[in-house]
Design a protein around this motif. Sequence first.
Motif, mmCIF file in Angstrom:
data_model
loop_
_atom_site.group_PDB
_atom_site.id
_atom_site.type_symbol
_atom_site.label_atom_id
_atom_site.label_comp_id
_atom_site.label_asym_id
_atom_site.label_seq_id
_atom_site.Cartn_x
_atom_site.Cartn_y
_atom_site.Cartn_z
ATOM 1 N N MET A 181 0.839 -1.207 0.000
ATOM 2 C CA MET A 181 0.000 0.000 0.000
ATOM 3 C C MET A 181 0.871 1.253 0.000
ATOM 4 S SD MET A 181 -3.237 0.517 -0.032
ATOM 5 C CE MET A 181 -3.939 -0.982 0.623
ATOM 6 N N VAL A 182 1.898 1.262 0.824
ATOM 7 C CA VAL A 182 2.814 2.423 0.894
ATOM 8 C C VAL A 182 3.456 2.665 -0.470
ATOM 9 C CG1 VAL A 182 5.010 3.215 1.853
ATOM 10 C CG2 VAL A 182 3.257 2.264 3.361
ATOM 11 N N LEU A 183 3.890 1.584 -1.096
ATOM 12 C CA LEU A 183 4.565 1.734 -2.393
ATOM 13 C C LEU A 183 3.593 2.237 -3.470
ATOM 14 C CD1 LEU A 183 6.800 -1.474 -2.389
ATOM 15 C CD2 LEU A 183 7.424 0.852 -1.740
ATOM 16 N N VAL A 184 2.355 1.756 -3.412
ATOM 17 C CA VAL A 184 1.363 2.233 -4.384
ATOM 18 C C VAL A 184 1.135 3.729 -4.192
ATOM 19 C CG1 VAL A 184 -1.066 2.143 -5.045
ATOM 20 C CG2 VAL A 184 0.189 0.026 -4.637
ATOM 21 N N LEU A 185 0.967 4.116 -2.920
ATOM 22 C CA LEU A 185 0.653 5.525 -2.629
ATOM 23 C C LEU A 185 1.819 6.452 -2.945
ATOM 24 C CD1 LEU A 185 -1.326 5.113 0.707
ATOM 25 C CD2 LEU A 185 -2.222 5.573 -1.573
ATOM 26 N N SER A 186 3.035 5.898 -3.017
ATOM 27 C CA SER A 186 4.182 6.755 -3.363
ATOM 28 C C SER A 186 4.055 7.284 -4.793
ATOM 29 C CB SER A 186 5.482 5.969 -3.213
ATOM 30 O OG SER A 186 5.604 5.043 -4.288
ATOM 31 N N GLY A 187 3.270 6.574 -5.616
ATOM 32 C CA GLY A 187 3.061 7.016 -6.989
ATOM 33 C C GLY A 187 4.262 6.814 -7.884
ATOM 34 N N ASP A 188 5.267 6.125 -7.392
ATOM 35 C CA ASP A 188 6.484 5.901 -8.187
ATOM 36 C C ASP A 188 6.303 4.639 -9.025
ATOM 37 O OD1 ASP A 188 9.020 5.499 -9.199
ATOM 38 O OD2 ASP A 188 10.002 6.271 -7.398
ATOM 39 N N LYS A 189 6.316 4.794 -10.337
ATOM 40 C CA LYS A 189 6.016 3.642 -11.198
ATOM 41 C C LYS A 189 7.143 2.602 -11.190
ATOM 42 C CE LYS A 189 7.368 6.369 -15.221
ATOM 43 N NZ LYS A 189 6.880 7.073 -16.388
ATOM 44 N N ARG A 190 8.308 2.974 -10.666
ATOM 45 C CA ARG A 190 9.406 1.988 -10.614
ATOM 46 C C ARG A 190 9.107 0.869 -9.622
ATOM 47 N NH1 ARG A 190 14.214 5.799 -9.164
ATOM 48 N NH2 ARG A 190 12.532 6.558 -7.846
ATOM 49 N N PHE A 191 8.153 1.149 -8.696
ATOM 50 C CA PHE A 191 7.805 0.109 -7.716
ATOM 51 C C PHE A 191 6.822 -0.912 -8.285
ATOM 52 C CE2 PHE A 191 8.765 3.543 -4.490
ATOM 53 C CZ PHE A 191 9.928 2.940 -4.028
ATOM 54 N N ALA A 192 6.307 -0.682 -9.492
ATOM 55 C CA ALA A 192 5.221 -1.519 -10.024
ATOM 56 C C ALA A 192 5.557 -3.016 -10.006
ATOM 57 C CB ALA A 192 4.841 -1.053 -11.420
ATOM 58 N N ILE A 237 -15.963 -0.218 1.235
ATOM 59 C CA ILE A 237 -16.970 0.540 1.992
ATOM 60 C C ILE A 237 -16.334 1.176 3.228
ATOM 61 C CG2 ILE A 237 -19.132 0.330 3.299
ATOM 62 C CD1 ILE A 237 -19.475 0.103 0.260
ATOM 63 N N GLU A 238 -15.415 0.422 3.862
ATOM 64 C CA GLU A 238 -14.728 0.967 5.041
ATOM 65 C C GLU A 238 -13.924 2.222 4.666
ATOM 66 O OE1 GLU A 238 -14.912 0.009 8.144
ATOM 67 O OE2 GLU A 238 -16.133 -1.777 7.828
ATOM 68 N N LEU A 239 -13.277 2.167 3.513
ATOM 69 C CA LEU A 239 -12.482 3.322 3.071
ATOM 70 C C LEU A 239 -13.355 4.562 2.908
ATOM 71 C CD1 LEU A 239 -10.117 1.844 0.309
ATOM 72 C CD2 LEU A 239 -9.461 2.664 2.566
ATOM 73 N N ILE A 290 -6.545 11.068 1.754
ATOM 74 C CA ILE A 290 -6.832 9.718 1.246
ATOM 75 C C ILE A 290 -5.683 8.771 1.604
ATOM 76 C CG2 ILE A 290 -7.232 8.363 -0.861
ATOM 77 C CD1 ILE A 290 -8.429 11.053 -2.024
ATOM 78 N N GLU A 291 -4.464 9.254 1.513
ATOM 79 C CA GLU A 291 -3.305 8.422 1.890
ATOM 80 C C GLU A 291 -3.418 7.978 3.338
ATOM 81 O OE1 GLU A 291 0.610 9.905 1.123
ATOM 82 O OE2 GLU A 291 0.141 10.389 -0.956
ATOM 83 N N LYS A 292 -3.782 8.948 4.216
ATOM 84 C CA LYS A 292 -3.886 8.597 5.627
ATOM 85 C C LYS A 292 -4.993 7.565 5.842
ATOM 86 C CE LYS A 292 -1.580 10.176 8.261
ATOM 87 N NZ LYS A 292 -0.173 9.801 8.568
ATOM 88 N N VAL A 293 -6.088 7.715 5.095
ATOM 89 C CA VAL A 293 -7.199 6.768 5.220
ATOM 90 C C VAL A 293 -6.751 5.375 4.773
ATOM 91 C CG1 VAL A 293 -9.458 6.160 4.259
ATOM 92 C CG2 VAL A 293 -9.024 8.488 5.019
ATOM 93 N N LEU A 294 -6.041 5.308 3.648
ATOM 94 C CA LEU A 294 -5.586 4.011 3.131
ATOM 95 C C LEU A 294 -4.586 3.359 4.081
ATOM 96 C CD1 LEU A 294 -5.237 4.962 -0.620
ATOM 97 C CD2 LEU A 294 -6.645 3.106 0.236
ATOM 98 N N GLU A 295 -3.801 4.173 4.733
ATOM 99 C CA GLU A 295 -2.823 3.623 5.681
ATOM 100 C C GLU A 295 -3.483 3.145 6.961
ATOM 101 O OE1 GLU A 295 0.735 6.582 4.134
ATOM 102 O OE2 GLU A 295 0.057 6.720 6.201
ATOM 103 N N ALA A 296 -4.654 3.775 7.290
ATOM 104 C CA ALA A 296 -5.272 3.479 8.583
ATOM 105 C C ALA A 296 -6.261 2.313 8.528
ATOM 106 C CB ALA A 296 -5.986 4.718 9.099
#
Lengths: 415, 315
Positions: free
Chosen positions: A334-345, B222-224, B305-311
């Motif tokens: 999830m962290v890697l996806v949210l970084s938006g860096d396509k190199r992590f794909a 739905i939780e998100l 949204i990032e914080k929500v996805l992390e939580a």
Amino acid sequence: MKPSPGKLFLWLILSITTLFAQLPYEWSVSADKQSVVVEEAVVLHYSCRFDDDGSLYTIEFKPPKKGAEYRLYLLNEKEKIRGGIRTNEFHFLYFPMRSGQQQIAFSAMMRRTTKDSIENAVIGRDNVEVIDFSDTKVELPVVELAVSPVESELVGAFTLDVHLNKESVRAFEPIQLSVNVVGEGNFDAFTPFSVDIPGVEVFAEKVEKKYVLGERGLKGRWTQRFALVAENAFTLDAFTLDYYDLKERRVKQLSSDVKTIAVEKAHEVEELLDSEDELDTSWKWDWDHLNYLLTFLTGWVLGRWFRKKPLERAFDETLAGKIKNSRSVKALAMVLVLSGDKRFAPLISRLERKTDGKDLVKAKREALDFVDAEQEWDVPKTHDGLIGRLFQILTKVFSVVTSMIRFFVGVFRKR
Amino acid sequence: MSKKIDAIKSEVAKVVVGHEKMIDGLLIGLLCEGHILIEGIPGLAKTTTVKALSESLGLGFKRVQFTPDLLPSDILGAEIYDPQNNDFKIKQGPVFTNLLLADEINRAPAKVQSALLEVMQERQVTIGDESFSLEPPFFVMATQNPVEQEGVYQLPEAQLDRFMLKLNVEYNTKKEELEIARRISNKTSQTIQAVITHAELDVLKDTVAAVHVDEEIEHYMIELVSATRDPKAYKLDEIAEYIQFGASPRVSIDMFKAVKAMAYLRGKDFVTPVDVAYIAKELMRHRIILTYEAEAEGITTDEIIEKVLEAVAIP
């Protein structure tokens, strides 16, 4: 066409009847004086008395205000009806301008209307908007006036007052001069004073005239104001005013005193400036300085203390920190996806299928390798190395310190 | 992933360098029949990308440049008097197409935006007394400049909510920009061919709709959405003061569709939380309304949204 004798006779009868018919009003005139000097005010009283209320008559009595021999002012005009009898009175102030025997002869216009005409105009019948009049010019009784010559243009009773606000000044300092003539008489024939003094610059205001009509002429005040500016001492000559005094029946002269104005030397430039001794620019200790410093420090500390800073806590975590703190493979993905860096794909795709703890450690290391790896195109190229950055920091610190020093020096110098 | 999708991407890549996320977003909108809002500063190939995509799809394409003096009839059409037949005839506006590019939508006043909103929702246009259904597929791709620029009207929340995705377009990387500059200077851009038919597109849509979504993933989505409305229930106290209104129910509906398309584009026939994460920002960033405090402190919906996805617990 030959007129018939009958018609001619009838016309004669009508004309004679009209000529000798009794008019419904009567004019009379009187003067308060029969013998005066030139420019001496005479009050003329004209009165028109009607037989009844004279409601059908309108009087137009506007004699010329100025002629070759006189000036004329309307003092007042009254109309009164007592016991059903209407009387119109006119009072004029008459100033003879030439000597000799004068015959004052004016005329008035008597305008007569009818009740029908008034009614038609009031109700607007047949679109009538104005009242019809039949006008009759009436020559008024003549007033005889003997006018004697006089050796003065001004006639009446006057006083002269000349006032200076100061009689000793510095060079180029203005002096206020006011000349006042107060009294009653032919003020309208007054000639303003002129002031012309060699070596003195004279500034004159507009003449101020305040007078009202009275039975002995124009009563009031004549004021002239001047500003006199000179570099050297000068003498203000006497103001003189000749007039014919009506009480004493002779020419009198009013005169002001001769004034000598002392003018001192002008100020030098140095005299107008504060002496340098009064400005003490040397720094001296003052307990207020400590107050300023403590106030500044207190404000700074309180500002730091109360400043809201949730952002640093909530949103400023680095990607590397997030990777290290990931507790599961899914969280790491999830962290890697949210970084938006396509190199992590590719790594993300692999992590989607793995759940083992060993995979997490390995994946974290792999992800951190990506973060740490300095890609040639992703690092901004600058000329600053470590020394350069250190120099930038030192420059900023120096800038802040010098700004503070300037601020405090500025405060001390103002003190 | 379908060869057709690869082919579309290849065609678009002939004229567009990079911007993979934007292209994926546009394809998701196409496969899910959702409208797309694209935001970015001028010069980032927003219009070029949309146009290239429409050409590769072989769909009807029309572009409307929104301006402050635009009228609803300029996009919908109008009744025009025909003096030869002594009758009124309908002149259809540019909205009668498959793919409508509303360029710089926020430069038009609210009256025009509302007219477009109705079309987007109803997929139907009423001119005079006559109603016309728009031929499917119909979807709107709107571009807008950031509202901080002069001469723009901020889109109302109700209209924003009707856009399935909001794509933020950013600058190309240096490598991509080098490639763009080389292509332009060498005049090597190519003609785009239509690589898919209507029937094939329908098949693709059916395939996407059939992508499996596990029940746990459905609950997760739905939780998100729920976490954006009540952050404190998810121990997200730190962002609670920054959210004025959370995501609307339309987000849940669109999310259920979009995650399938995202999984399909990633070559899978099932959805994982990663697919949700990939598309979550685009789905919610224009539908969460921030408080004044958030704006004052520079907090963006993406960070929320990032914080929500992390939580929220990941299934």
